[in-house]
Design a protein around this motif. Sequence first.
Motif, PDB file in Angstrom:
ATOM      1  N   ARG A  94       0.871  -1.177   0.000  1.00  0.00           N
ATOM      2  CA  ARG A  94       0.000   0.000   0.000  1.00  0.00           C
ATOM      3  C   ARG A  94       0.901   1.219   0.000  1.00  0.00           C
ATOM      4  NH1 ARG A  94      -2.561   4.531   0.868  1.00  0.00           N
ATOM      5  NH2 ARG A  94      -4.461   4.614   2.148  1.00  0.00           N
ATOM      6  N   PRO A  95       1.029   1.924  -1.142  1.00  0.00           N
ATOM      7  CA  PRO A  95       1.877   3.116  -1.170  1.00  0.00           C
ATOM      8  C   PRO A  95       1.174   4.304  -0.511  1.00  0.00           C
ATOM      9  CG  PRO A  95       0.843   2.813  -3.298  1.00  0.00           C
ATOM     10  CD  PRO A  95       0.419   1.645  -2.456  1.00  0.00           C
ATOM     11  N   LEU A  96       1.954   5.218  -0.018  1.00  0.00           N
ATOM     12  CA  LEU A  96       1.405   6.465   0.523  1.00  0.00           C
ATOM     13  C   LEU A  96       2.510   7.516   0.505  1.00  0.00           C
ATOM     14  CD1 LEU A  96      -1.127   7.774   1.886  1.00  0.00           C
ATOM     15  CD2 LEU A  96      -0.014   7.319   4.078  1.00  0.00           C
ATOM     16  N   ALA A  97       2.264   8.596  -0.203  1.00  0.00           N
ATOM     17  CA  ALA A  97       3.241   9.684  -0.282  1.00  0.00           C
ATOM     18  C   ALA A  97       2.642  10.923   0.364  1.00  0.00           C
ATOM     19  CB  ALA A  97       3.618   9.959  -1.735  1.00  0.00           C
ATOM     20  N   LYS A  98       2.727  10.959   1.678  1.00  0.00           N
ATOM     21  CA  LYS A  98       2.218  12.104   2.437  1.00  0.00           C
ATOM     22  C   LYS A  98       3.201  12.442   3.545  1.00  0.00           C
ATOM     23  CE  LYS A  98      -2.801  11.890   1.862  1.00  0.00           C
ATOM     24  NZ  LYS A  98      -4.093  11.914   2.594  1.00  0.00           N
ATOM     25  N   SER A  99       3.267  13.723   3.862  1.00  0.00           N
ATOM     26  CA  SER A  99       4.142  14.134   4.950  1.00  0.00           C
ATOM     27  C   SER A  99       3.599  13.611   6.275  1.00  0.00           C
ATOM     28  CB  SER A  99       4.246  15.662   5.013  1.00  0.00           C
ATOM     29  OG  SER A  99       3.071  16.212   5.594  1.00  0.00           O
ATOM     30  N   LEU A 100       4.445  13.644   7.289  1.00  0.00           N
ATOM     31  CA  LEU A 100       4.009  13.167   8.607  1.00  0.00           C
ATOM     32  C   LEU A 100       2.875  14.022   9.165  1.00  0.00           C
ATOM     33  CD1 LEU A 100       5.450  15.168  10.980  1.00  0.00           C
ATOM     34  CD2 LEU A 100       7.460  14.044  10.044  1.00  0.00           C
ATOM     35  N   TRP A 101       2.756  15.271   8.697  1.00  0.00           N
ATOM     36  CA  TRP A 101       1.687  16.147   9.180  1.00  0.00           C
ATOM     37  C   TRP A 101       0.349  15.814   8.526  1.00  0.00           C
ATOM     38  CZ3 TRP A 101       3.967  18.044  13.134  1.00  0.00           C
ATOM     39  CH2 TRP A 101       5.319  18.394  13.067  1.00  0.00           C
ATOM     40  N   GLU A 102       0.395  15.251   7.323  1.00  0.00           N
ATOM     41  CA  GLU A 102      -0.832  14.998   6.565  1.00  0.00           C
ATOM     42  C   GLU A 102      -1.372  13.572   6.739  1.00  0.00           C
ATOM     43  OE1 GLU A 102       0.083  17.857   2.713  1.00  0.00           O
ATOM     44  OE2 GLU A 102       0.943  15.831   2.794  1.00  0.00           O
ATOM     45  N   THR A 103      -0.548  12.650   7.185  1.00  0.00           N
ATOM     46  CA  THR A 103      -0.950  11.246   7.288  1.00  0.00           C
ATOM     47  C   THR A 103      -1.985  11.058   8.394  1.00  0.00           C
ATOM     48  OG1 THR A 103       1.240  10.553   6.528  1.00  0.00           O
ATOM     49  CG2 THR A 103      -0.112   8.903   7.633  1.00  0.00           C
ATOM     50  N   THR A 104      -3.119  10.455   8.040  1.00  0.00           N
ATOM     51  CA  THR A 104      -4.169  10.218   9.030  1.00  0.00           C
ATOM     52  C   THR A 104      -3.934   8.889   9.745  1.00  0.00           C
ATOM     53  OG1 THR A 104      -5.624   8.999   7.525  1.00  0.00           O
ATOM     54  CG2 THR A 104      -5.797  11.409   7.505  1.00  0.00           C
ATOM     55  N   PRO A 105      -4.515   8.696  10.908  1.00  0.00           N
ATOM     56  CA  PRO A 105      -4.387   7.404  11.598  1.00  0.00           C
ATOM     57  C   PRO A 105      -4.888   6.239  10.744  1.00  0.00           C
ATOM     58  CG  PRO A 105      -5.245   9.049  13.107  1.00  0.00           C
ATOM     59  CD  PRO A 105      -5.228   9.681  11.745  1.00  0.00           C
ATOM     60  N   GLU A 106      -5.955   6.473   9.996  1.00  0.00           N
ATOM     61  CA  GLU A 106      -6.506   5.403   9.158  1.00  0.00           C
ATOM     62  C   GLU A 106      -5.528   5.030   8.043  1.00  0.00           C
ATOM     63  OE1 GLU A 106      -9.533   7.392  11.406  1.00  0.00           O
ATOM     64  OE2 GLU A 106      -8.123   8.231   9.936  1.00  0.00           O
ATOM     65  N   GLU A 107      -4.888   6.021   7.432  1.00  0.00           N
ATOM     66  CA  GLU A 107      -3.911   5.745   6.382  1.00  0.00           C
ATOM     67  C   GLU A 107      -2.696   5.011   6.939  1.00  0.00           C
ATOM     68  OE1 GLU A 107      -4.672   9.459   3.288  1.00  0.00           O
ATOM     69  OE2 GLU A 107      -3.486   9.790   5.094  1.00  0.00           O
ATOM     70  N   TRP A 108      -2.231   5.455   8.097  1.00  0.00           N
ATOM     71  CA  TRP A 108      -1.100   4.775   8.740  1.00  0.00           C
ATOM     72  C   TRP A 108      -1.421   3.293   8.976  1.00  0.00           C
ATOM     73  CZ3 TRP A 108       3.807   6.366  10.296  1.00  0.00           C
ATOM     74  CH2 TRP A 108       4.490   5.479  11.147  1.00  0.00           C
ATOM     75  N   ASP A 109      -2.604   3.042   9.529  1.00  0.00           N
ATOM     76  CA  ASP A 109      -2.991   1.663   9.825  1.00  0.00           C
ATOM     77  C   ASP A 109      -3.140   0.835   8.556  1.00  0.00           C
ATOM     78  OD1 ASP A 109      -2.975   2.227  12.514  1.00  0.00           O
ATOM     79  OD2 ASP A 109      -5.154   2.438  12.694  1.00  0.00           O
ATOM     80  N   ASP A 110      -3.697   1.425   7.504  1.00  0.00           N
ATOM     81  CA  ASP A 110      -3.852   0.712   6.237  1.00  0.00           C
ATOM     82  C   ASP A 110      -2.501   0.306   5.654  1.00  0.00           C
ATOM     83  OD1 ASP A 110      -6.576   0.639   6.128  1.00  0.00           O
ATOM     84  OD2 ASP A 110      -6.798   2.096   4.513  1.00  0.00           O
ATOM     85  N   VAL A 111      -1.552   1.228   5.664  1.00  0.00           N
ATOM     86  CA  VAL A 111      -0.225   0.950   5.116  1.00  0.00           C
ATOM     87  C   VAL A 111       0.432  -0.202   5.876  1.00  0.00           C
ATOM     88  CG1 VAL A 111       2.127   1.859   4.857  1.00  0.00           C
ATOM     89  CG2 VAL A 111       0.163   3.247   4.162  1.00  0.00           C
ATOM     90  N   PHE A 112       0.387  -0.141   7.186  1.00  0.00           N
ATOM     91  CA  PHE A 112       1.022  -1.201   7.983  1.00  0.00           C
ATOM     92  C   PHE A 112       0.256  -2.522   7.892  1.00  0.00           C
ATOM     93  CE2 PHE A 112       3.793   1.965   9.537  1.00  0.00           C
ATOM     94  CZ  PHE A 112       4.870   1.313  10.120  1.00  0.00           C
ATOM     95  N   ALA A 113      -1.063  -2.441   7.727  1.00  0.00           N
ATOM     96  CA  ALA A 113      -1.847  -3.671   7.609  1.00  0.00           C
ATOM     97  C   ALA A 113      -1.450  -4.462   6.366  1.00  0.00           C
ATOM     98  CB  ALA A 113      -3.335  -3.341   7.564  1.00  0.00           C
ATOM     99  N   VAL A 114      -1.256  -3.784   5.239  1.00  0.00           N
ATOM    100  CA  VAL A 114      -0.890  -4.468   4.001  1.00  0.00           C
ATOM    101  C   VAL A 114       0.598  -4.782   3.957  1.00  0.00           C
ATOM    102  CG1 VAL A 114      -0.813  -4.281   1.483  1.00  0.00           C
ATOM    103  CG2 VAL A 114      -2.785  -3.385   2.733  1.00  0.00           C
ATOM    104  N   ASN A 115       1.426  -3.796   4.263  1.00  0.00           N
ATOM    105  CA  ASN A 115       2.867  -3.923   4.041  1.00  0.00           C
ATOM    106  C   ASN A 115       3.585  -4.766   5.092  1.00  0.00           C
ATOM    107  OD1 ASN A 115       2.118  -2.104   2.113  1.00  0.00           O
ATOM    108  ND2 ASN A 115       3.501  -0.475   2.746  1.00  0.00           N
ATOM    109  N   LEU A 116       3.031  -4.843   6.286  1.00  0.00           N
ATOM    110  CA  LEU A 116       3.726  -5.547   7.368  1.00  0.00           C
ATOM    111  C   LEU A 116       2.883  -6.643   8.002  1.00  0.00           C
ATOM    112  CD1 LEU A 116       6.369  -5.583   9.063  1.00  0.00           C
ATOM    113  CD2 LEU A 116       5.186  -4.089  10.685  1.00  0.00           C
ATOM    114  N   ARG A 117       1.682  -6.283   8.452  1.00  0.00           N
ATOM    115  CA  ARG A 117       0.876  -7.263   9.183  1.00  0.00           C
ATOM    116  C   ARG A 117       0.510  -8.457   8.305  1.00  0.00           C
ATOM    117  NH1 ARG A 117      -4.789  -5.347  11.569  1.00  0.00           N
ATOM    118  NH2 ARG A 117      -5.382  -5.695   9.390  1.00  0.00           N
ATOM    119  N   ALA A 118       0.092  -8.193   7.061  1.00  0.00           N
ATOM    120  CA  ALA A 118      -0.267  -9.299   6.162  1.00  0.00           C
ATOM    121  C   ALA A 118       0.932 -10.202   5.911  1.00  0.00           C
ATOM    122  CB  ALA A 118      -0.812  -8.752   4.847  1.00  0.00           C
TER     123      ALA A 118
END
Length: 248
Positions: A94-118
């Motif tokens: 799950r790619p995401l190109a956002k600064s640390l100020w713009e990243t939402t909790p939901e986006e953070w969780d989605d990225v880690f769910a696909v890229n790491l947890r899965a």
Amino acid sequence: MLDTRLTGRTVLITGSAQGLGAALVRAFHAEGARIVAVDVDEAGNRALARELDPQGERVLPLRADLRDLDAVAGVCRAAEAWSPVDVLVNNAARPLAKSLWETTPEEWDDVFAVNLRAAFFLTRAVATGMRERGFGRVVNMASIAGQTARPTGAAYGSSKAALIALTRVFATELAPHGITVNAVSPAMVDTPMVRSIDADALAQLTAQVPLGRIATPDEVARLCLFLCSADSFITGATYDINGGALMR
């Protein structure tokens, strides 16, 4: 010379419908393997399966949203019922190109769910059978983003750095059972996602690569084939494939 032929082996590849994932499916299929192709894009996944395996004998396309752990478990059950998994390539991302100020909790969780947890739960699930059979190969698709700092890479880069660390943990725990676990760390690869980048921005990024171009999906796939060789003595390693963009 390492024998990369995989006739009789079953390979589970996530993120298989296009780009690097499709190149991985083609490469492993060409080496004689049976393929379990997993992607959220059901139509694209099935089209690739029909192209390579019109009779439906050597490619099993499965749809799954890897953010859903029930779906992850279902993929593993379906794959093992079709043919015991010998090789796992955790390629979905799950790619995401956002600064640390713009990243939402939901986006953070989605990225880690696909890229790491899965990757964690898929590996743990298929490793059960691999341990019983005394053979297994796992390749985790990391990224140069997990090894360098980029202004818009907080979630994506962190997830890939964690995947590299997870690779070493799995490699340590599974080595006594004849299972190797390695990571492949590309920079930019010539995929539809990369080609969607603004042309001027892409040219600037390419100019930073000492070899003067970006990698092809086939080049990355061939490295994965090498790491999945039956007689490979490599485990716990991270292989850079970036044209010299990061030298160490």
